[in-house]
Design a protein around this motif. Structure first.
Motif, PDB file in Angstrom:
ATOM      1  N   UNK A  22      29.372  38.104  29.832  1.00 51.58           N
ATOM      2  CA  UNK A  22      30.629  38.356  30.539  1.00 51.58           C
ATOM      3  C   UNK A  22      30.805  37.335  31.655  1.00 51.58           C
ATOM      4  N   UNK A  23      32.041  37.152  32.076  1.00 56.84           N
ATOM      5  CA  UNK A  23      32.355  36.236  33.172  1.00 56.84           C
ATOM      6  C   UNK A  23      32.186  36.964  34.496  1.00 56.84           C
ATOM      7  N   UNK A  24      31.459  36.324  35.404  1.00 57.27           N
ATOM      8  CA  UNK A  24      31.203  36.889  36.731  1.00 57.27           C
ATOM      9  C   UNK A  24      32.326  36.512  37.694  1.00 57.27           C
ATOM     10  N   UNK A  25      32.310  37.141  38.854  1.00 58.96           N
ATOM     11  CA  UNK A  25      33.308  36.876  39.892  1.00 58.96           C
ATOM     12  C   UNK A  25      33.340  35.406  40.290  1.00 58.96           C
ATOM     13  N   UNK A  84      39.720  41.550  36.541  1.00 59.12           N
ATOM     14  CA  UNK A  84      39.633  40.104  36.315  1.00 59.12           C
ATOM     15  C   UNK A  84      38.597  39.487  37.259  1.00 59.12           C
ATOM     16  N   UNK A  85      38.053  38.330  36.901  1.00 56.58           N
ATOM     17  CA  UNK A  85      37.118  37.658  37.811  1.00 56.58           C
ATOM     18  C   UNK A  85      37.719  37.412  39.198  1.00 56.58           C
ATOM     19  N   UNK A  86      39.012  37.076  39.259  1.00 56.79           N
ATOM     20  CA  UNK A  86      39.644  36.849  40.565  1.00 56.79           C
ATOM     21  C   UNK A  86      39.633  38.105  41.427  1.00 56.79           C
ATOM     22  N   UNK A  87      39.946  39.252  40.815  1.00 56.47           N
ATOM     23  CA  UNK A  87      39.930  40.504  41.582  1.00 56.47           C
ATOM     24  C   UNK A  87      38.497  40.843  41.995  1.00 56.47           C
ATOM     25  N   UNK A  88      37.531  40.589  41.113  1.00 56.35           N
ATOM     26  CA  UNK A  88      36.131  40.848  41.447  1.00 56.35           C
ATOM     27  C   UNK A  88      35.671  39.949  42.589  1.00 56.35           C
ATOM     28  N   UNK A  89      36.130  38.695  42.606  1.00 59.47           N
ATOM     29  CA  UNK A  89      35.772  37.780  43.697  1.00 59.47           C
ATOM     30  C   UNK A  89      36.342  38.293  45.017  1.00 59.47           C
ATOM     31  N   UNK A  90      37.560  38.793  44.979  1.00 61.66           N
ATOM     32  CA  UNK A  90      38.167  39.353  46.191  1.00 61.66           C
ATOM     33  C   UNK A  90      37.360  40.567  46.677  1.00 61.66           C
ATOM     34  N   UNK A 105      37.561  42.731  30.669  1.00 58.02           N
ATOM     35  CA  UNK A 105      38.956  43.173  30.523  1.00 58.02           C
ATOM     36  C   UNK A 105      39.282  43.745  29.143  1.00 58.02           C
ATOM     37  N   UNK A 106      38.568  43.326  28.121  1.00 56.13           N
ATOM     38  CA  UNK A 106      38.801  43.854  26.773  1.00 56.13           C
ATOM     39  C   UNK A 106      38.050  45.167  26.538  1.00 56.13           C
ATOM     40  N   UNK A 107      37.213  45.525  27.491  1.00 56.31           N
ATOM     41  CA  UNK A 107      36.438  46.775  27.460  1.00 56.31           C
ATOM     42  C   UNK A 107      35.460  46.847  26.285  1.00 56.31           C
ATOM     43  N   UNK A 108      35.063  45.709  25.755  1.00 57.04           N
ATOM     44  CA  UNK A 108      34.130  45.693  24.624  1.00 57.04           C
ATOM     45  C   UNK A 108      32.734  46.145  25.032  1.00 57.04           C
ATOM     46  N   UNK A 109      32.255  45.656  26.174  1.00 60.10           N
ATOM     47  CA  UNK A 109      30.924  46.044  26.642  1.00 60.10           C
ATOM     48  C   UNK A 109      30.952  47.486  27.138  1.00 60.10           C
ATOM     49  N   UNK A 110      32.031  47.854  27.824  1.00 60.51           N
ATOM     50  CA  UNK A 110      32.184  49.247  28.254  1.00 60.51           C
ATOM     51  C   UNK A 110      32.063  50.184  27.052  1.00 60.51           C
ATOM     52  N   UNK A 111      32.747  49.861  25.961  1.00 60.79           N
ATOM     53  CA  UNK A 111      32.691  50.708  24.762  1.00 60.79           C
ATOM     54  C   UNK A 111      31.292  50.690  24.138  1.00 60.79           C
TER      55      UNK A 111
END
Length: 165
Positions: A22-25, A84-90, A105-111
């Motif tokens: 996954x992409x980090x902040x 999103x990474x931008x919101x996570x960075x904030x 954002x696609x919730x694939x890992x969450x699922x």
């Protein structure tokens, strides 16, 4: 897979932890296998609904405040949300968070972890992020799985389960 069957996934101790990248902040890619290969004994992977909301802020700051003790015990903490990474960075900058926040954002890992599906929200059944935490051992298997956790006091529970409290 239908929506209803996705919401019934529940990992248990001994199950292989689903691999992810996954992409980090900070914009970097973080994968479970690389984190485990980097020498940490265990990974605490926690899923939360949304950055900068009261419960999620409480939980993230609690992990932040206990991070030194967890890291001394060989534990790497990773937080995952659909933000999103931008919101996570904030969120990271606003709260001084010093562990990776990962965007799904696609919730694939969450699922894959059973952390997205039907939940009770103020008396209504809705589809959403199920606040969940997993302790993953160095062999890539789930050591502990916690579903429907409460934000307040959860880090203390995780520390007890890791024999740190």
């Amino acid at each position: 897979m239908s929506e209803s069957s996705e919401s019934t996934v529940r990992l248990r101790a001994g199950d292989p932890a689903p691999e992810f990248t996954l992409t980090a902040a900070d914009g970097s890619d973080v994968s479970l296998s690389e984190v485990l290969a980097s020498g940490g004994e265990r990974v605490v992977l926690y899923f939360y609904p949304a950055a900068m909301t009261p419960g999620c802020t409480t939980e993230a700051c609690d992990f932040r405040d206990n991070l030194g003790e967890l890291e001394e015990a060989g534990v790497t903490v990773l937080g995952v949300s659909p933000d999103t990474p931008d919101k996570l960075a904030e969120f990271r900058d606003q709260e001084g968070l010093t562990f990776p926040l990962l965007s799904d954002p696609e919730k694939e890992v969450l699922r894959a972890y059973g952390a997205f599906g039907e939940k009770n929200n103020y008396g209504r059944v809705v589809q959403g992020v199920i606040r969940s935490t997993f302790v993953i051992g160095p062999d890539g298997t789930v050591a502990k799985a916690f579903y429907n956790v409460k934000a307040t006091g959860h880090v203390d529970r995780v520390k007890r389960e890791l024999n740190l409290a």
